[in-house]
Scaffold this motif. Sequence first.
Motif, mmCIF file in Angstrom:
data_model
loop_
_atom_site.group_PDB
_atom_site.id
_atom_site.type_symbol
_atom_site.label_atom_id
_atom_site.label_comp_id
_atom_site.label_asym_id
_atom_site.label_seq_id
_atom_site.Cartn_x
_atom_site.Cartn_y
_atom_site.Cartn_z
ATOM 1 N N PHE A 153 0.813 -1.215 0.000
ATOM 2 C CA PHE A 153 0.000 0.000 0.000
ATOM 3 C C PHE A 153 0.850 1.270 0.000
ATOM 4 C CE2 PHE A 153 -3.355 -2.918 1.331
ATOM 5 C CZ PHE A 153 -4.442 -2.419 0.629
ATOM 6 N N GLY A 154 2.162 1.123 -0.057
ATOM 7 C CA GLY A 154 3.052 2.276 -0.133
ATOM 8 C C GLY A 154 3.080 3.120 1.122
ATOM 9 N N VAL A 155 3.008 2.474 2.272
ATOM 10 C CA VAL A 155 2.952 3.188 3.556
ATOM 11 C C VAL A 155 4.345 3.216 4.178
ATOM 12 C CG1 VAL A 155 1.965 3.191 5.882
ATOM 13 C CG2 VAL A 155 0.571 2.464 3.919
ATOM 14 N N GLU A 156 4.866 4.408 4.420
ATOM 15 C CA GLU A 156 6.165 4.537 5.070
ATOM 16 C C GLU A 156 6.033 4.565 6.594
ATOM 17 O OE1 GLU A 156 9.012 4.290 3.571
ATOM 18 O OE2 GLU A 156 8.036 4.144 1.618
ATOM 19 N N THR A 157 4.976 5.229 7.084
ATOM 20 C CA THR A 157 4.749 5.344 8.524
ATOM 21 C C THR A 157 3.257 5.247 8.805
ATOM 22 O OG1 THR A 157 6.647 6.845 8.753
ATOM 23 C CG2 THR A 157 5.092 6.789 10.577
ATOM 24 N N LEU A 158 2.899 4.510 9.845
ATOM 25 C CA LEU A 158 1.509 4.487 10.277
ATOM 26 C C LEU A 158 1.439 4.790 11.770
ATOM 27 C CD1 LEU A 158 1.258 1.588 11.916
ATOM 28 C CD2 LEU A 158 0.911 0.656 9.631
ATOM 29 N N GLU A 159 0.272 5.205 12.217
ATOM 30 C CA GLU A 159 0.067 5.532 13.626
ATOM 31 C C GLU A 159 -0.802 4.466 14.280
ATOM 32 O OE1 GLU A 159 -1.319 9.272 16.484
ATOM 33 O OE2 GLU A 159 -1.080 9.547 14.317
ATOM 34 N N ILE A 160 -0.465 4.120 15.510
ATOM 35 C CA ILE A 160 -1.211 3.114 16.259
ATOM 36 C C ILE A 160 -2.389 3.777 16.963
ATOM 37 C CG2 ILE A 160 -1.090 1.335 18.035
ATOM 38 C CD1 ILE A 160 0.694 0.808 15.582
ATOM 39 N N CYS A 161 -3.574 3.172 16.793
ATOM 40 C CA CYS A 161 -4.778 3.678 17.467
ATOM 41 C C CYS A 161 -5.122 2.752 18.632
ATOM 42 C CB CYS A 161 -5.952 3.728 16.487
ATOM 43 S SG CYS A 161 -7.493 4.326 17.241
ATOM 44 N N PRO A 162 -5.357 3.295 19.826
ATOM 45 C CA PRO A 162 -5.702 2.451 20.972
ATOM 46 C C PRO A 162 -7.111 1.874 20.903
ATOM 47 C CG PRO A 162 -5.703 4.755 21.616
ATOM 48 C CD PRO A 162 -5.180 4.711 20.211
ATOM 49 N N TRP A 163 -7.980 2.473 20.100
ATOM 50 C CA TRP A 163 -9.336 1.946 19.938
ATOM 51 C C TRP A 163 -9.390 1.022 18.734
ATOM 52 C CZ3 TRP A 163 -13.478 6.363 20.713
ATOM 53 C CH2 TRP A 163 -13.539 6.681 22.080
ATOM 54 N N ALA A 164 -10.243 -0.018 18.842
ATOM 55 C CA ALA A 164 -10.369 -0.977 17.750
ATOM 56 C C ALA A 164 -11.783 -1.559 17.737
ATOM 57 C CB ALA A 164 -9.298 -2.060 17.867
ATOM 58 N N LEU A 165 -11.900 -2.848 17.451
ATOM 59 C CA LEU A 165 -13.210 -3.470 17.228
ATOM 60 C C LEU A 165 -14.137 -3.356 18.437
ATOM 61 C CD1 LEU A 165 -15.189 -5.195 15.573
ATOM 62 C CD2 LEU A 165 -13.916 -7.215 16.331
ATOM 63 N N ARG A 166 -13.641 -3.665 19.631
ATOM 64 C CA ARG A 166 -14.514 -3.626 20.809
ATOM 65 C C ARG A 166 -15.096 -2.238 21.007
ATOM 66 N NH1 ARG A 166 -10.696 -7.438 22.195
ATOM 67 N NH2 ARG A 166 -9.179 -5.866 22.828
ATOM 68 N N GLU A 167 -14.258 -1.217 20.845
ATOM 69 C CA GLU A 167 -14.759 0.150 20.991
ATOM 70 C C GLU A 167 -15.753 0.488 19.890
ATOM 71 O OE1 GLU A 167 -11.228 -0.246 23.454
ATOM 72 O OE2 GLU A 167 -11.577 -0.736 21.332
ATOM 73 N N GLY A 168 -15.528 -0.045 18.686
ATOM 74 C CA GLY A 168 -16.479 0.172 17.603
ATOM 75 C C GLY A 168 -17.843 -0.407 17.914
ATOM 76 N N VAL A 169 -17.866 -1.609 18.509
ATOM 77 C CA VAL A 169 -19.134 -2.230 18.911
ATOM 78 C C VAL A 169 -19.847 -1.362 19.947
ATOM 79 C CG1 VAL A 169 -20.138 -4.226 20.096
ATOM 80 C CG2 VAL A 169 -18.388 -4.572 18.357
ATOM 81 N N ILE A 170 -19.095 -0.842 20.909
ATOM 82 C CA ILE A 170 -19.676 0.014 21.944
ATOM 83 C C ILE A 170 -20.231 1.297 21.326
ATOM 84 C CG2 ILE A 170 -19.120 1.453 23.950
ATOM 85 C CD1 ILE A 170 -17.005 -0.722 24.651
ATOM 86 N N LEU A 171 -19.461 1.925 20.468
ATOM 87 C CA LEU A 171 -19.898 3.186 19.855
ATOM 88 C C LEU A 171 -21.151 2.992 19.013
ATOM 89 C CD1 LEU A 171 -16.367 4.484 18.848
ATOM 90 C CD2 LEU A 171 -17.868 5.535 20.560
#
Length: 310
Positions: free
Chosen positions: A283-301
Amino acid sequence: MRLGVLDVGSNTVHLLVVDAHPGARPLPAHSHKVELRLAQLLDEGGAIGPEGVDKLIGVVHEALQAAEDKGVEDLLPFATSAVREASNADDVLARVKEETGVELQVLTGAEEARLTFLAVRRWFGWSAGKLLVLDIGGGSLEIAYGIDEEPDTAVSLPLGAGRLTAGWLPGDPPDPDDIRALRRHVRAQIARTVGEFSRFGAPDHVVATSKTFKQLARLAGAARSAEGLYVQRDLKRESLEAWVPQLAGMTTAERAELPGVSEGRANQLLAGALVAEGAMDLFGVETLEICPWALREGVILRRLDHMPTA
């Protein structure tokens, strides 16, 4: 109200308890986690065997007790790829419901990707622009892209770290020929999807979630989890590419000694690193940022979005 999310994943069964109400960010109150590794308990026919089902039922009982102890009012139980793809999934779900009273909602891969994307969007906000989100689980890799809260496109690939380790890397340390074969397989699978995303243009921000990415970022020098949720954590492809051959030459026990690597995930880390490296490269990504929220938080939201505000 106090919500509980029961996540029956390919690696762990995780109960996350949060205090939440519409319009506010969920506040974590309690976490109960058991490593079950369902993805590695499948037999040759792709079924979860009796021992695995018994263990799952026992862990769900434990989670229910923990939810009751912590005053959970509403429990949101779901399962991901290990249960979804088991050849006896219907029987497993029926037994869990019969013996625990819990009716697991089985998420599709696309639903996993969309809900994870929602969590990332809420975390970073609209100013992040077009997001490309990567999530490596035990059973699958989710990729989603978009500018709104619903992604423009989302896919799920059978490239989870646990699944690949069990199926491709039997040695400890793994055989170099097995590693090369897995690398080719991973990149071929990801490459098939790149065109579907590239037609939307370059993302403004590339984000990764999941334990695998967090551990890889920690190896590459990101801040420890003890330093809090709001510290920015990045993973550079250059750093990851330097770590892959080192991980390839290590045993599971040696990987478990590395900073930020848990003993239960150490055996999967190389497969996860190959997936992360392949995705970032293709995907040509040199740097990515880590997000502390993921699937569980998505279900809650998503649950909060459907609650009345008054």
